[in-house]
Design a protein around this motif. Structure first.
Motif, PDB file in Angstrom:
ATOM      1  N   ALA A  64      43.948 -45.062 -16.791  1.00 29.64           N
ATOM      2  CA  ALA A  64      42.967 -45.661 -17.702  1.00 29.64           C
ATOM      3  C   ALA A  64      41.571 -45.068 -17.526  1.00 29.64           C
ATOM      4  O   ALA A  64      40.884 -44.793 -18.519  1.00 29.64           O
ATOM      5  N   ASP A  65      41.127 -44.851 -16.295  1.00 29.01           N
ATOM      6  CA  ASP A  65      39.778 -44.297 -16.092  1.00 29.01           C
ATOM      7  C   ASP A  65      39.646 -42.915 -16.726  1.00 29.01           C
ATOM      8  O   ASP A  65      38.650 -42.630 -17.397  1.00 29.01           O
ATOM      9  N   ASP A  66      40.652 -42.068 -16.530  1.00 25.41           N
ATOM     10  CA  ASP A  66      40.602 -40.727 -17.117  1.00 25.41           C
ATOM     11  C   ASP A  66      40.682 -40.790 -18.646  1.00 25.41           C
ATOM     12  O   ASP A  66      39.965 -40.072 -19.343  1.00 25.41           O
ATOM     13  N   ALA A  67      41.544 -41.665 -19.169  1.00 28.00           N
ATOM     14  CA  ALA A  67      41.657 -41.807 -20.625  1.00 28.00           C
ATOM     15  C   ALA A  67      40.347 -42.325 -21.215  1.00 28.00           C
ATOM     16  O   ALA A  67      39.922 -41.870 -22.283  1.00 28.00           O
ATOM     17  N   ASN A  68      39.696 -43.242 -20.519  1.00 30.96           N
ATOM     18  CA  ASN A  68      38.405 -43.734 -20.993  1.00 30.96           C
ATOM     19  C   ASN A  68      37.354 -42.630 -20.959  1.00 30.96           C
ATOM     20  O   ASN A  68      36.509 -42.547 -21.855  1.00 30.96           O
ATOM     21  N   ALA A  69      37.410 -41.762 -19.961  1.00 28.20           N
ATOM     22  CA  ALA A  69      36.482 -40.627 -19.906  1.00 28.20           C
ATOM     23  C   ALA A  69      36.706 -39.700 -21.100  1.00 28.20           C
ATOM     24  O   ALA A  69      35.743 -39.258 -21.747  1.00 28.20           O
ATOM     25  N   LEU A  70      37.962 -39.431 -21.430  1.00 31.28           N
ATOM     26  CA  LEU A  70      38.257 -38.595 -22.594  1.00 31.28           C
ATOM     27  C   LEU A  70      37.810 -39.294 -23.875  1.00 31.28           C
ATOM     28  O   LEU A  70      37.242 -38.658 -24.769  1.00 31.28           O
ATOM     29  N   GLY A  71      38.041 -40.595 -23.957  1.00 26.00           N
ATOM     30  CA  GLY A  71      37.579 -41.355 -25.108  1.00 26.00           C
ATOM     31  C   GLY A  71      36.072 -41.263 -25.275  1.00 26.00           C
ATOM     32  O   GLY A  71      35.556 -41.108 -26.383  1.00 26.00           O
ATOM     33  N   PHE A 115      37.322 -41.634 -35.692  1.00 24.47           N
ATOM     34  CA  PHE A 115      36.501 -42.088 -34.562  1.00 24.47           C
ATOM     35  C   PHE A 115      36.202 -40.945 -33.599  1.00 24.47           C
ATOM     36  O   PHE A 115      35.239 -40.989 -32.864  1.00 24.47           O
ATOM     37  N   PHE A 116      37.064 -39.923 -33.593  1.00 29.22           N
ATOM     38  CA  PHE A 116      36.848 -38.787 -32.693  1.00 29.22           C
ATOM     39  C   PHE A 116      35.739 -37.896 -33.227  1.00 29.22           C
ATOM     40  O   PHE A 116      35.774 -37.455 -34.368  1.00 29.22           O
ATOM     41  N   ARG A 117      34.760 -37.598 -32.399  1.00 28.76           N
ATOM     42  CA  ARG A 117      33.690 -36.667 -32.745  1.00 28.76           C
ATOM     43  C   ARG A 117      34.040 -35.256 -32.273  1.00 28.76           C
ATOM     44  O   ARG A 117      33.459 -34.291 -32.722  1.00 28.76           O
ATOM     45  N   GLN A 118      34.992 -35.171 -31.330  1.00 19.79           N
ATOM     46  CA  GLN A 118      35.531 -33.891 -30.874  1.00 19.79           C
ATOM     47  C   GLN A 118      37.052 -34.021 -30.912  1.00 19.79           C
ATOM     48  O   GLN A 118      37.601 -35.086 -30.648  1.00 19.79           O
ATOM     49  N   ASP A 119      37.726 -32.940 -31.212  1.00 17.55           N
ATOM     50  CA  ASP A 119      39.181 -32.927 -31.234  1.00 17.55           C
ATOM     51  C   ASP A 119      39.680 -32.844 -29.789  1.00 17.55           C
ATOM     52  O   ASP A 119      39.391 -31.860 -29.087  1.00 17.55           O
ATOM     53  N   ILE A 157      36.616 -29.526 -24.737  1.00 17.76           N
ATOM     54  CA  ILE A 157      35.650 -30.605 -24.945  1.00 17.76           C
ATOM     55  C   ILE A 157      34.380 -30.340 -24.146  1.00 17.76           C
ATOM     56  O   ILE A 157      34.410 -29.718 -23.088  1.00 17.76           O
ATOM     57  N   THR A 158      33.288 -30.801 -24.688  1.00 20.89           N
ATOM     58  CA  THR A 158      31.988 -30.689 -24.028  1.00 20.89           C
ATOM     59  C   THR A 158      31.368 -32.072 -23.966  1.00 20.89           C
ATOM     60  O   THR A 158      31.737 -32.975 -24.732  1.00 20.89           O
ATOM     61  N   ARG A 159      30.417 -32.220 -23.076  1.00 20.35           N
ATOM     62  CA  ARG A 159      29.717 -33.493 -22.967  1.00 20.35           C
ATOM     63  C   ARG A 159      28.994 -33.762 -24.282  1.00 20.35           C
ATOM     64  O   ARG A 159      28.243 -32.930 -24.771  1.00 20.35           O
ATOM     65  N   PRO A 160      29.206 -34.932 -24.887  1.00 19.94           N
ATOM     66  CA  PRO A 160      28.548 -35.222 -26.166  1.00 19.94           C
ATOM     67  C   PRO A 160      27.043 -35.431 -25.992  1.00 19.94           C
ATOM     68  O   PRO A 160      26.576 -35.796 -24.914  1.00 19.94           O
ATOM     69  N   GLU A 161      26.322 -35.205 -27.062  1.00 18.38           N
ATOM     70  CA  GLU A 161      24.861 -35.335 -27.026  1.00 18.38           C
ATOM     71  C   GLU A 161      24.409 -36.727 -26.614  1.00 18.38           C
ATOM     72  O   GLU A 161      23.367 -36.870 -25.978  1.00 18.38           O
ATOM     73  N   TRP A 162      25.159 -37.767 -26.960  1.00 25.00           N
ATOM     74  CA  TRP A 162      24.723 -39.119 -26.635  1.00 25.00           C
ATOM     75  C   TRP A 162      24.729 -39.381 -25.132  1.00 25.00           C
ATOM     76  O   TRP A 162      24.027 -40.265 -24.651  1.00 25.00           O
ATOM     77  N   ASP A 163      25.503 -38.608 -24.353  1.00 23.72           N
ATOM     78  CA  ASP A 163      25.637 -38.864 -22.915  1.00 23.72           C
ATOM     79  C   ASP A 163      24.537 -38.166 -22.115  1.00 23.72           C
ATOM     80  O   ASP A 163      24.799 -37.294 -21.291  1.00 23.72           O
ATOM     81  N   MET A 187      33.604 -35.882 -16.671  1.00 25.96           N
ATOM     82  CA  MET A 187      34.219 -34.799 -17.431  1.00 25.96           C
ATOM     83  C   MET A 187      35.463 -34.241 -16.737  1.00 25.96           C
ATOM     84  O   MET A 187      36.378 -33.763 -17.401  1.00 25.96           O
ATOM     85  N   THR A 188      35.529 -34.343 -15.414  1.00 25.42           N
ATOM     86  CA  THR A 188      36.732 -33.917 -14.697  1.00 25.42           C
ATOM     87  C   THR A 188      37.890 -34.848 -15.044  1.00 25.42           C
ATOM     88  O   THR A 188      39.015 -34.410 -15.302  1.00 25.42           O
ATOM     89  N   GLY A 189      37.606 -36.149 -15.103  1.00 20.16           N
ATOM     90  CA  GLY A 189      38.623 -37.117 -15.506  1.00 20.16           C
ATOM     91  C   GLY A 189      39.047 -36.903 -16.951  1.00 20.16           C
ATOM     92  O   GLY A 189      40.225 -37.010 -17.288  1.00 20.16           O
ATOM     93  N   ALA A 190      38.071 -36.594 -17.810  1.00 22.14           N
ATOM     94  CA  ALA A 190      38.386 -36.323 -19.220  1.00 22.14           C
ATOM     95  C   ALA A 190      39.321 -35.117 -19.326  1.00 22.14           C
ATOM     96  O   ALA A 190      40.269 -35.125 -20.129  1.00 22.14           O
ATOM     97  N   ALA A 191      39.090 -34.101 -18.518  1.00 21.26           N
ATOM     98  CA  ALA A 191      39.957 -32.913 -18.534  1.00 21.26           C
ATOM     99  C   ALA A 191      41.362 -33.254 -18.041  1.00 21.26           C
ATOM    100  O   ALA A 191      42.357 -32.751 -18.584  1.00 21.26           O
ATOM    101  N   ARG A 192      41.460 -34.119 -17.019  1.00 22.41           N
ATOM    102  CA  ARG A 192      42.796 -34.542 -16.548  1.00 22.41           C
ATOM    103  C   ARG A 192      43.538 -35.282 -17.659  1.00 22.41           C
ATOM    104  O   ARG A 192      44.727 -35.053 -17.881  1.00 22.41           O
ATOM    105  N   ALA A 193      42.823 -36.175 -18.353  1.00 24.15           N
ATOM    106  CA  ALA A 193      43.447 -36.918 -19.452  1.00 24.15           C
ATOM    107  C   ALA A 193      43.878 -35.966 -20.558  1.00 24.15           C
ATOM    108  O   ALA A 193      44.975 -36.102 -21.122  1.00 24.15           O
ATOM    109  N   GLN A 194      43.032 -35.009 -20.868  1.00 25.26           N
ATOM    110  CA  GLN A 194      43.358 -34.039 -21.915  1.00 25.26           C
ATOM    111  C   GLN A 194      44.634 -33.274 -21.556  1.00 25.26           C
ATOM    112  O   GLN A 194      45.496 -33.055 -22.402  1.00 25.26           O
TER     113      GLN A 194
END
Length: 133
Positions: free
Chosen positions: A13-20, A59-63, A68-74, A81-88
């Motif tokens: 869940a933590d990694d999926a939330n990071a990707l989200g 809802f996705f701003r990036q595919d 993936i890159t860090r979004p401007e809002w962050d 981002m490491t967790g997001a990459a694992r989820a990806q």
């Protein structure tokens, strides 16, 4: 618009939330996968637990299938981002033609074009009653 339904193993869940968050529009997307009354926890036949969410693909701003890159809002570096990459790397996306992938440990299962309960059933998931959690 395509409806996406995504099943996430509880331990991912933590990694999926990071990707989200990385693909989404705000910090609220960092809390997408939680056990909530309107999205009750699911389990597969082996008893593995899953969180899930169903939403329109816009809802996705990036595919999430692309780099993936860090979004401007962050601006505060909230996204892991490491967790997001694992989820990806764990994404299993149904192509609409092959047999529907079954939700399993170690993978984040994505079904497009089938909303909520029907997609979850196609993934082999059933609701976990509150008194069993």
């Amino acid at each position: 618009m395509t409806i996406l339904t995504i099943a996430v193993p509880l331990d991912m869940a933590d990694d999926a939330n990071a990707l989200g968050g990385a693909c989404g529009e705000s910090a609220a997307d960092l809390e997408t996968y939680q056990d909530r009354p309107n999205t009750p926890m699911q389990r597969n036949a082996a008893g593995d637990l899953f969180l899930w969410h169903s939403f329109p693909n816009w809802f996705f701003r990036q595919d999430p299938r692309q780099a993936i890159t860090r979004p401007e809002w962050d601006t505060e570096g909230l996204i892991n981002m490491t967790g997001a990459a694992r989820a990806q790397a764990a994404l299993v996306i149904w192509d609409g033609e092959e047999p529907t992938p079954q939700a399993a440990p170690g993978q984040i299962t994505v079904i497009g074009g089938v909303a909520g309960p029907d997609a979850l059933a196609a993934m082999g998931l059933t609701i976990v009653p509150d008194d069993e959690i």
